[in-house]
Design an enzyme around this catalytic site. Structure first.
Site, PDB file in Angstrom:
ATOM      1  N   HIS A   1       0.843  -1.211   0.000  1.00 36.04           N
ATOM      2  CA  HIS A   1       0.000   0.000   0.000  1.00 36.04           C
ATOM      3  C   HIS A   1       0.876   1.259   0.000  1.00 36.04           C
ATOM      4  CE1 HIS A   1      -3.151  -2.628   2.220  1.00 36.04           C
ATOM      5  NE2 HIS A   1      -3.658  -2.357   1.032  1.00 36.04           N
TER       6      HIS A   1
ATOM      7  N   LYS B   1     -16.312  -7.049   4.383  1.00 33.01           N
ATOM      8  CA  LYS B   1     -15.361  -7.975   4.983  1.00 33.01           C
ATOM      9  C   LYS B   1     -15.293  -7.748   6.488  1.00 33.01           C
ATOM     10  CE  LYS B   1     -12.318  -7.353   1.004  1.00 33.01           C
ATOM     11  NZ  LYS B   1     -11.060  -6.731   0.641  1.00 33.01           N
TER      12      LYS B   1
ATOM     13  N   ARG C   1      -1.790  -6.001  -8.583  1.00 36.01           N
ATOM     14  CA  ARG C   1      -0.659  -6.863  -8.275  1.00 36.01           C
ATOM     15  C   ARG C   1      -0.464  -7.947  -9.297  1.00 36.01           C
ATOM     16  NH1 ARG C   1      -3.115  -7.558  -2.449  1.00 36.01           N
ATOM     17  NH2 ARG C   1      -4.884  -7.155  -3.796  1.00 36.01           N
TER      18      ARG C   1
ATOM     19  N   SER D   1      -2.984  -7.792   2.574  1.00 36.91           N
ATOM     20  CA  SER D   1      -3.298  -7.713   4.002  1.00 36.91           C
ATOM     21  C   SER D   1      -3.747  -9.089   4.493  1.00 36.91           C
ATOM     22  CB  SER D   1      -4.411  -6.695   4.246  1.00 36.91           C
ATOM     23  OG  SER D   1      -3.999  -5.412   3.842  1.00 36.91           O
TER      24      SER D   1
HETATM   25  P1  ADP Z   1      -9.759  -3.694  -0.768  1.00 37.98           P
HETATM   26  O1  ADP Z   1     -10.403  -4.416   0.367  1.00 37.98           O
HETATM   27  O2  ADP Z   1     -10.520  -2.560  -1.324  1.00 37.98           O
HETATM   28  O3  ADP Z   1      -9.154  -4.604  -1.819  1.00 37.98           O
HETATM   29  P2  ADP Z   1      -7.127  -3.351   0.265  1.00 37.98           P
HETATM   30  O4  ADP Z   1      -6.777  -2.592   1.485  1.00 37.98           O
HETATM   31  O5  ADP Z   1      -6.922  -4.826   0.292  1.00 37.98           O
HETATM   32  O6  ADP Z   1      -8.580  -2.956  -0.055  1.00 37.98           O
HETATM   33  O7  ADP Z   1      -6.355  -2.744  -0.966  1.00 37.98           O
HETATM   34  C1  ADP Z   1      -6.569  -1.433  -1.381  1.00 37.98           C
HETATM   35  C2  ADP Z   1      -5.948  -1.253  -2.729  1.00 37.98           C
HETATM   36  O8  ADP Z   1      -4.559  -1.480  -2.633  1.00 37.98           O
HETATM   37  C3  ADP Z   1      -6.443  -2.213  -3.789  1.00 37.98           C
HETATM   38  O9  ADP Z   1      -6.457  -1.543  -5.020  1.00 37.98           O
HETATM   39  C4  ADP Z   1      -5.415  -3.291  -3.806  1.00 37.98           C
HETATM   40  O10 ADP Z   1      -5.342  -3.916  -5.068  1.00 37.98           O
HETATM   41  C5  ADP Z   1      -4.163  -2.475  -3.534  1.00 37.98           C
HETATM   42  N1  ADP Z   1      -3.104  -3.274  -2.936  1.00 37.98           N
HETATM   43  C6  ADP Z   1      -3.144  -4.041  -1.847  1.00 37.98           C
HETATM   44  N2  ADP Z   1      -1.966  -4.638  -1.614  1.00 37.98           N
HETATM   45  C7  ADP Z   1      -1.136  -4.222  -2.605  1.00 37.98           C
HETATM   46  C8  ADP Z   1       0.212  -4.494  -2.960  1.00 37.98           C
HETATM   47  N3  ADP Z   1       0.962  -5.351  -2.278  1.00 37.98           N
HETATM   48  N4  ADP Z   1       0.705  -3.879  -4.035  1.00 37.98           N
HETATM   49  C9  ADP Z   1      -0.061  -3.047  -4.764  1.00 37.98           C
HETATM   50  N5  ADP Z   1      -1.319  -2.756  -4.515  1.00 37.98           N
HETATM   51  C10 ADP Z   1      -1.875  -3.337  -3.449  1.00 37.98           C
END
Ligand code: ADP
Length: 159
Positions: A17, A41, A90, A128
């Site tokens: 992130h 979630k 990703r 996450s």
């Molecule tokens: P959501 O529940 O909306 O997917 P996340 O917190 O999991 O929220 O992720 C928010 C954004 O960050 C999403 O666009 C996700 O694809 C991106 N993201 C999460 N982890 C990574 C990572 N390791 N590298 C790049 N983008 C990421």
């Protein structure tokens, strides 16, 4: 003023992130990292904890702001006068869901463009969900998340 929203659950924030935030802030005058409130979630960290972990991890960067939102993302974007939504991509596995969301958001508000950013290769396998799983099983997550997050995970899964 070009403003972007970077929405997500951030449960918890990872180095992936942070990599996306760093890229986005070079492209926009201001980036609002928006933590989703009404997440379907089941979150491990409360909204307050997720906001606090983000705040500590990001520190004081002049063109990054942290906010919370609920309801429709495009409405939040419009209320913040943001012209773009930033999402991280990703792997191919992210694509289908993200593609659907982006096109739906465009239908809902054609003024808000979705932009996809790819993280540094070493973060492409980070999520996450997987971090929480490793921490729950007692693994070391310190190279994948900021220190405060590693500590907070340690406290959640104290054995
Ligand atoms: P959501 O529940 O909306 O997917 P996340 O917190 O999991 O929220 O992720 C928010 C954004 O960050 C999403 O666009 C996700 O694809 C991106 N993201 C999460 N982890 C990574 C990572 N390791 N590298 C790049 N983008 C990421």
């Amino acid at each position: 003023m070009k403003r972007a929203i970077y929405p997500g659950s951030f449960d918890p924030v990872t180095n992936g992130h942070l990599d996306v935030i760093e890229r986005a802030r070079k492209l926009f005058d201001e980036v609002i990292v928006a933590v989703a409130h009404n997440d379907q979630k089941q979150a491990l960290f409360s909204l307050e904890e997720r906001l606090e972990l983000l705040k500590t991890s990001i520190g004081n960067i002049d063109n990054v702001r942290i906010a919370q939102f609920d309801g429709l993302l495009v409405e939040f974007a419009a209320a913040q006068s943001a012209s773009a939504v930033v999402r991280g991509l990703r792997a191919v596995s992210d694509f289908e869901f993200e593609f659907q969301m982006a096109l739906m958001n465009r239908k809902l508000n054609s003024d808000v463009e979705t932009i996809f950013l790819m993280p540094k290769e070493e973060y492409t396998y980070l999520s996450s969900r997987i971090i929480k799983e490793i921490a729950r099983l007692g693994g070391d997550v310190s190279s994948f998340v900021p220190d405060v997050v590693a500590k907070a995970l340690g406290n959640k899964f104290k054995r």
